[in-house]
Write an enzyme that holds these catalytic residues in place. Structure first.
Site, PDB file in Angstrom:
ATOM      1  N   GLU B  61      27.458 -39.023 -20.283  1.00  0.00           N
ATOM      2  CA  GLU B  61      27.339 -37.699 -20.905  1.00  0.00           C
ATOM      3  C   GLU B  61      28.533 -36.793 -20.610  1.00  0.00           C
ATOM      4  O   GLU B  61      28.940 -35.995 -21.460  1.00  0.00           O
ATOM      5  CB  GLU B  61      26.037 -37.020 -20.470  1.00  0.00           C
ATOM      6  CG  GLU B  61      24.800 -37.457 -21.261  1.00  0.00           C
ATOM      7  CD  GLU B  61      24.297 -38.841 -20.882  1.00  0.00           C
ATOM      8  OE1 GLU B  61      24.747 -39.386 -19.853  1.00  0.00           O
ATOM      9  OE2 GLU B  61      23.455 -39.395 -21.615  1.00  0.00           O
ATOM     10  N   HIS B 130      11.875 -35.780 -20.638  1.00  0.00           N
ATOM     11  CA  HIS B 130      12.309 -36.004 -22.027  1.00  0.00           C
ATOM     12  C   HIS B 130      11.636 -35.031 -22.990  1.00  0.00           C
ATOM     13  O   HIS B 130      11.522 -35.321 -24.170  1.00  0.00           O
ATOM     14  CB  HIS B 130      11.986 -37.432 -22.475  1.00  0.00           C
ATOM     15  CG  HIS B 130      12.865 -38.488 -21.876  1.00  0.00           C
ATOM     16  ND1 HIS B 130      12.785 -38.870 -20.572  1.00  0.00           N
ATOM     17  CD2 HIS B 130      13.846 -39.253 -22.424  1.00  0.00           C
ATOM     18  CE1 HIS B 130      13.668 -39.832 -20.332  1.00  0.00           C
ATOM     19  NE2 HIS B 130      14.336 -40.083 -21.435  1.00  0.00           N
TER      20      HIS B 130
END
Ligand SMILES: Cc1ncc(C[n+]2csc(CCOP(=O)(O)OP(=O)(O)O)c2C)c(N)n1
Lengths: 325, 326
Positions: B61, B130
């Site tokens: 990321e 999530h």
């Protein structure tokens, strides 16, 4: 390098050294606030690398980036004015010592979060390839950055995509106050990691401007030819502490002495003499550097502070800072 | 053109339209190429634009957003995907420290025209790591623009505006809306950033909502209408720039305000909306303001637990009823 080029490199290194000294003095006079991370001792890396790069290549540096900004075309006056919070500073006094940037010469910034700019350099290299230029990008960083996640992510990404980017580690043996060797699993914190990413990893004497120039020229040509990234570990030493508040008492005296004897300016000067450049010519270069920096100090001192309303410009591309409509 | 399109198709459509008109638009992210994205929001891009413009990355990321930044600084308009908005934390340095500050601290020398798109929010039972609504993380950082479309047409239109923006934009696509359908965006549709929409008119109370909270607020408004309470629903669409004039104008008509936020109450964007109203629109109010927001707990897994802590139609209806009677 031809003698004339070496002389120019020597002069540039001398300008950097004098500018760093001026920054230090101005700090002690209370004219530079915040902090500075001087790069005195690291000059050969910035100057050697710049000599090997094209003017349109991209450079990304760290908070210890005065030498890169200067080597990439920022003037001592712009840099010192920035450090002294003057309106004429390189970044309009919004950046300061840790963020010297001169985009027009490819000096795309100095980043104060350790390791953060390595992925950016990979991205700039990607962009160069997409745009079909043969520019390359170079990220200069410290040994401490080699233990940061972004270092590893950037290396892998650059390697997988064979990006035209060079990662140049300025290994000055210390992070802030901790020897890098005490906290790193391998002896050469940068070069030893290169094989893990399938890219070349080289070690070079970072105080020898010729050696740096040669290594960067070779690796840059390789990158430009499409053969991908490389990691260069340049061994060097900082003459001052980590930042201005650090007297660097943790360094063994004999280590300091050994490295100060291996000064990049002295080395270059010795080479000039060896190649037959007369002392007088070298002296003129010294004098030019001294007077350039002296004038820069005076001009920066005379420059005004920025208009306080400038705090509200440059957040957005329209120039302003409005967060609501 | 089909007469309906799903929200997830509208994402790919929005990106594709910009990639067709501007060769400097490129995409990067995990699984966005051949796989078409884990949420199928980039389907067709690799086929149409090839692997140099649609870049499948490793799970990195920091490298994704950092490289997007470097590319944006040097002439490209990258669209970076961070798979789940929770993972923005893995590249938070770039969003908090690098991207939004470079223009400023270089005195305007460097501009970073990029989009970070990400799947945001709960409602699908993905559990605490999530499911977060993280738009407030970005809201704390000066220098980022924040878009969160609620309908397919807005997705495409706001994607166009975000990609064309010379400033960095974080675009939150809501997971719970991905399967929703609506009218496709007309050709060349651009929804200017910082323009809220009044998506339902009403004279009794203003509901200010964002992303998945917009359909929820609309449902609540329908129920309330049966009780004789007419709610006006404002879809903010963007948190930065924040369109407070539309909110204040609506309050001028209704004099009552409820914000509907999925994110936790503490530090939520509703607090900013309410504080501006208190500051500049106090005289418009005939009642206290109410914030319907998430609870201050990590998002739990089970439906029953998740429902308990994020806003529901019932919670909105209850809040409005009390306010209408004030
Ligand atoms: C992510 C991050 N962690 C910690 C710091 C604080 N810090 C600033 S410089 C520094 C040491 C870095 O050492 P090195 O990378 O070797 O570079 P050098 O200062 O020697 O040039 C540290 C720990 C920081 N700026 N960023």
């Amino acid at each position: 390098m031809e003698p004339a080029e070496l002389l120019a490199a020597y002069e540039q290194m001398t300008v950097i050294r004098r500018t760093e000294k001026a920054a230090h003095d101005l700090f002690l006079q209370g004219l530079v606030k915040g902090t500075t991370h001087l790069a005195a001792g690291h000059e050969a890396i910035a100057v050697g690398a710049s000599a090997a790069l094209r003017p349109d290549d991209y450079v990304f540096a760290t908070y210890r980036g005065h030498h890169h900004a200067l080597a990439r075309g920022a003037t001592p006056q712009e840099c010192l004015a920035e450090l002294m919070s003057r309106a004429t500073g390189l970044c309009g006094a919004k950046g300061g010592s840790m963020h010297l940037t001169k985009a027009s010469t490819g000096m795309l910034g100095s980043y104060a979060i350790v390791g953060s700019h390595l992925p950016m350099a990979a991205g700039a290299a990607w962009s160069a390839r997409l745009r079909g230029t043969d520019q390359i990008a170079v990220a200069f960083f410290g040994d401490g950055a080699t233990n940061i996640g972004a270092f590893h992510e950037a290396l892998n990404l650059a390697a997988v995509w064979k990006l035209p980017v060079l990662f140049v580690c300025e290994n000055n043996l210390y992070m802030e106050y901790t020897p890098i060797a005490d906290v790193t699993a391998v002896p050469r914190p940068a070069a030893d990691r290169a094989p893990a990413y399938g890219i070349p990893g080289e070690v070079v004497d970072g105080n020898d401007v010729l050696a740096v120039e040669e290594a960067v020229a070779r690796l840059a040509a390789r990158a430009r030819a499409g053969d991908g990234p490389a990691l260069l570990e340049a061994l060097t030493y900082r003459h001052f502490g980590h930042s201005r508040s650090d007297p660097a008492t943790y360094r063994p005296a004999e280590e300091v002495e050994r490295w100060l004897k291996h000064d990049p300016l002295d080395l270059a000067r010795g080479r000039l003499v060896e190649t037959g450049v007369p002392e007088a010519v070298i002296g003129e270069a010294d004098d030019r550097a001294t007077s350039l920096v002296q004038k820069a100090v005076e001009a920066a001192k005379a420059a005004p502070a920025p208009d306080p309303d400038e705090a509200f410009t440059d957040v957005w591309a329209d120039g302003g800072a409005a967060w609501r409509t | 053109m089909a007469d309906v399109i799903s929200y997830r198709e509208a994402v790919a459509e929005g990106i594709a339209r910009e990639m067709r008109r501007d060769p400097s638009v490129v995409c990067l992210g995990e699984d966005i190429g051949a796989a078409g994205g884990v949420f199928k929001t980039t389907v067709g891009l690799l086929e149409e634009f090839g692997p140099e413009r649609v870049w499948d990355t490793p799970i990195s990321e920091q490298a994704i957003v950092g490289a997007a930044m470097g590319a944006a600084m040097t002439g490209m308009r990258p669209v970076a995907e961070i798979m789940f908005s929770d993972f923005l934390a893995c590249c938070w340095d770039y969003l908090a420290n690098e991207i939004p500050k470079v223009r400023y601290m270089t005195g305007g020398q460097v501009t970073v025209p990029l989009v970070v798109r990400t799947a945001n929010g709960g409602g699908l039972g993905f559990g605490a790591q999530h499911s977060q609504a993280t738009e407030n993380w970005a809201l704390t950082v000066p220098g980022l623009k924040i878009a969160a479309p609620a309908t397919p047409a807005d997705v495409t239109g706001m994607m166009a505006a975000a990609i064309r923006s010379d400033d960095p934009v974080v675009l939150f696509e809501h997971k719970a809306l991905l399967a929703s359908k609506g009218a496709p965006a007309p050709p060349d549709h651009v929804v200017e950033l910082g323009r809220a929409a009044v998506v339902r008119e009403g004279a009794d109370v203003t509901l200010v909502a964002l992303a998945s909270m917009v359909p929820l607020a609309l449902k609540a408004a329908d129920l309330l209408s049966g009780e004789g309470i007419e709610a006006e629903v404002v879809d903010l669409r963007c948190l930065v720039p924040l369109d407070m004039s539309t909110v204040l104008a609506s309050l001028g008509r209704t004099s009552r305000l409820v914000t509907v936020e999925e994110n936790p109450y503490q530090g939520g964007w509703g607090a900013t909306v309410v504080s501006v109203v208190a500051d500049e629109g106090f005289g418009l109010l005939d009642a206290p303001v109410r914030r319907v927001a998430g609870e201050c707990v990590p998002l739990p897994f089970a439906d029953a637990l998740e429902e308990r802590v994020i806003p529901t139609v019932d919670k909105v209806v209850t809040a409005v009823r009390k306010l209408a009677a004030y």
